[in-house]
Design an enzyme around this catalytic site. Structure first.
Site, PDB file in Angstrom:
ATOM      1  N   ILE A   1      41.005  60.965  33.061  1.00 50.80           N
ATOM      2  CA  ILE A   1      41.941  61.092  33.771  1.00 50.80           C
ATOM      3  C   ILE A   1      41.868  61.333  35.113  1.00 50.80           C
ATOM      4  O   ILE A   1      42.032  60.838  36.363  1.00 50.80           O
ATOM      5  CB  ILE A   1      43.376  61.448  33.264  1.00 50.80           C
ATOM      6  CG1 ILE A   1      43.740  61.021  31.865  1.00 50.80           C
ATOM      7  CG2 ILE A   1      44.491  61.430  34.110  1.00 50.80           C
ATOM      8  CD1 ILE A   1      44.693  61.476  31.129  1.00 50.80           C
TER       9      ILE A   1
ATOM     10  N   HIS B   1      19.947  35.503  31.626  1.00 50.55           N
ATOM     11  CA  HIS B   1      19.218  36.324  33.039  1.00 50.55           C
ATOM     12  C   HIS B   1      19.812  35.183  33.940  1.00 50.55           C
ATOM     13  O   HIS B   1      19.692  34.092  34.013  1.00 50.55           O
ATOM     14  CB  HIS B   1      17.613  36.093  32.918  1.00 50.55           C
ATOM     15  CG  HIS B   1      16.964  36.642  34.428  1.00 50.55           C
ATOM     16  ND1 HIS B   1      16.999  38.033  34.359  1.00 50.55           N
ATOM     17  CD2 HIS B   1      16.695  35.684  35.279  1.00 50.55           C
ATOM     18  CE1 HIS B   1      16.458  37.876  35.804  1.00 50.55           C
ATOM     19  NE2 HIS B   1      15.984  36.701  36.111  1.00 50.55           N
TER      20      HIS B   1
END
Length: 462
Positions: free
Chosen positions: A183, A439
């Site tokens: 957080i 790729h």
């Protein structure tokens, strides 16, 4: 609404957050007669005060950073500032759309939805709105709220919780973030992108301290480069108001001042005053204790989500809720492997992992039985295009399966899906190396790391 004393539901769920509503949807799908009781809005913390709104803020921050840094890509743009009202509207529109969709799902599955503050009144009933809702089984899913420290009062103005931070109508000029976990670093990252001067105070020796130490160090390096300050290894002592902000003093006497203090030390379970102990439910420090099938010590009561001492993640709540529904419907169930749950911290850069850390692996298997490999994203074409830095680290049991995948870099959260399969299917590096990765993608980096670990590196040094 059929919830009078003559109706006995198969399953009564107290709490409509991730764990509660997942159990309701799955239970109804399996033919159970389900009542779902929620005092606020279905969707709980994740949808309204957690995962979704914070990620919207982080994405707005990413757009701001891209505007500032556009010239490095040959694009001329100007950054004129943050319109917080517009950011909040964007965030709220995202929440609203998902909320409406979830309400539609609940209705379409014919779940009896009861809005009101419920309280467990017996091992088989919940009282809500002056009525008693009876069930053959009760599921407790009342979630969590932001925690604070003794003597540290959250006022919602200068000293705030994550709930307050999500609805701020301004960008703070400066902020101290107390807590360097998920957080804390997510808000620090978003605020820095918005233009806030941020200092994180973390009592432990690293940011995101539950992650592999290598990931923590990479994040710290990236945060330094971004100008996010942090103080590690010294605990908080006190906070006091100044003329126009807050001053924080640490145990070693060091002081920090800022406009606001965000208390981000974690979340605690919502269980007080809800009748759990009176019904005989075993508890520990406010958490409801359960076994691996989410059963409490009371045969007719189960519990899931942030209310139980498992990982506080929405997707864990989903899995636990579905497990309970399937168990009650008579299906064969498998306990959640919490090490096999993907974990993502959505700061810039992202931190993603699944499995165990190198330190934990050495603890379990012995230091001489553990192999670790790091693949630098500098060798990945798509990461170069995106101008992100970081690494993928693999932890393997020698001559065996990969037991940990730890990734740092922008968009690494999107790569954790394959990492989850690698860990949970106990894949060998050579087996992953046989798979052809597209790729140029960042996903390719995961394939390249396994090629290297299998002894046949392509775009990396031996």
């Amino acid at each position: 609404m059929a919830n009078d004393a003559s109706t006995v539901f198969d399953l009564v769920i107290l709490g409509g957050g991730s764990g509660g509503y997942a159990a309701a949807l799955r239970g109804a799908q399996l033919g159970l007669d389900v009542a779902l009781i929620e005092k606020d809005k279905v969707g709980g913390t994740c949808l309204h005060n957690g995962c979704i709104p914070t990620k919207a803020l982080l994405h707005a921050g990413e757009v701001a950073d891209q505007a500032r840094e556009s010239e490095q890509f040959g694009v001329k743009a100007t950054f004129e500032g943050i319109d917080m009202a517009a950011v909040n509207k964007y965030k709220d529109d995202v929440i609203s759309g998902l909320y409406k969709g979830l309400q539609g799902l609940i209705a379409s599955r014919k779940v009896t939805y009861i809005e009101g503050e419920g309280r467990l009144s017996s091992p088989t009933s919940v009282d809500v709105n002056g009525r008693r809702v009876e069930g053959r089984h009760v599921l407790l899913a009342t979630g969590s709220v932001p925690k604070s420290l003794p003597g540290l009062e959250i006022d919602g103005n200068r000293i705030i919780s994550s709930d307050h931070a999500l609805v701020l109508d301004r960008v703070p000029k400066s902020a101290i973030v107390l807590g360097g976990g998920v957080i804390g670093v997510e808000f620090a990252s978003a605020w820095k992108s918005f233009g806030t001067e941020v200092t994180i105070v973390e009592g432990l020796k690293h940011l995101v301290p539950v992650e592999d130490e290598n990931s923590s160090k990479l994040l710290e390096r990236a945060f330094r480069k971004r100008g996010i300050k942090f103080n590690l290894g010294t605990f908080f002592q006190k906070a006091e108001y100044t003329q126009d902000g807050v001053k924080v003093t640490l145990a070693d006497g060091k002081e920090f001042e800022a406009e606001v203090l965000l208390v981000a030390i974690g979340r605690g379970p919502v269980s007080q005053g809800l009748g759990y102990e009176e019904a005989g439910v075993a508890m520990d420090r406010g958490y409801v204790l359960v076994d691996e099938y989410m059963r409490t010590n009371v045969p007719t009561i189960s519990a899931v989500g942030d209310l139980v001492p498992t990982l506080q993640l929405a997707h864990v709540g989903f899995a636990e809720g579905m497990l309970v529904a399937e168990r009650l419907a008579g299906l064969k169930t498998v306990p959640v492997d919490y090490d096999g749950v993907p974990r993502v911290t959505y700061c810039h850069p992202e931190v993603a992992s699944v499995g165990i850390t190198e330190a934990k692996a050495k603890e379990i298997y012995g230091a001489d039985k553990v192999v670790a490999l790091k693949y630098n994203l500098a060798g990945n074409g798509k990461s170069k295009i995106l101008k992100t830095a970081g690494e993928i680290k693999l932890v393997q049991v020698k001559d065996g399966a990969v037991v940990g995948v730890h990734m740092v870099g922008d968009r690494m959260g999107e790569q954790v899906g394959e990492a989850q399969l690698i860990y949970n299917w106990e894949a060998l590096p050579a087996e992953v190396a046989q798979l052809v990765h597209a790729h140029p993608t960042q996903n390719e980096a995961l394939g390249e790391a396994h090629l290297a670990l299998a002894g046949k590196p392509l775009h990396s040094h031996d």
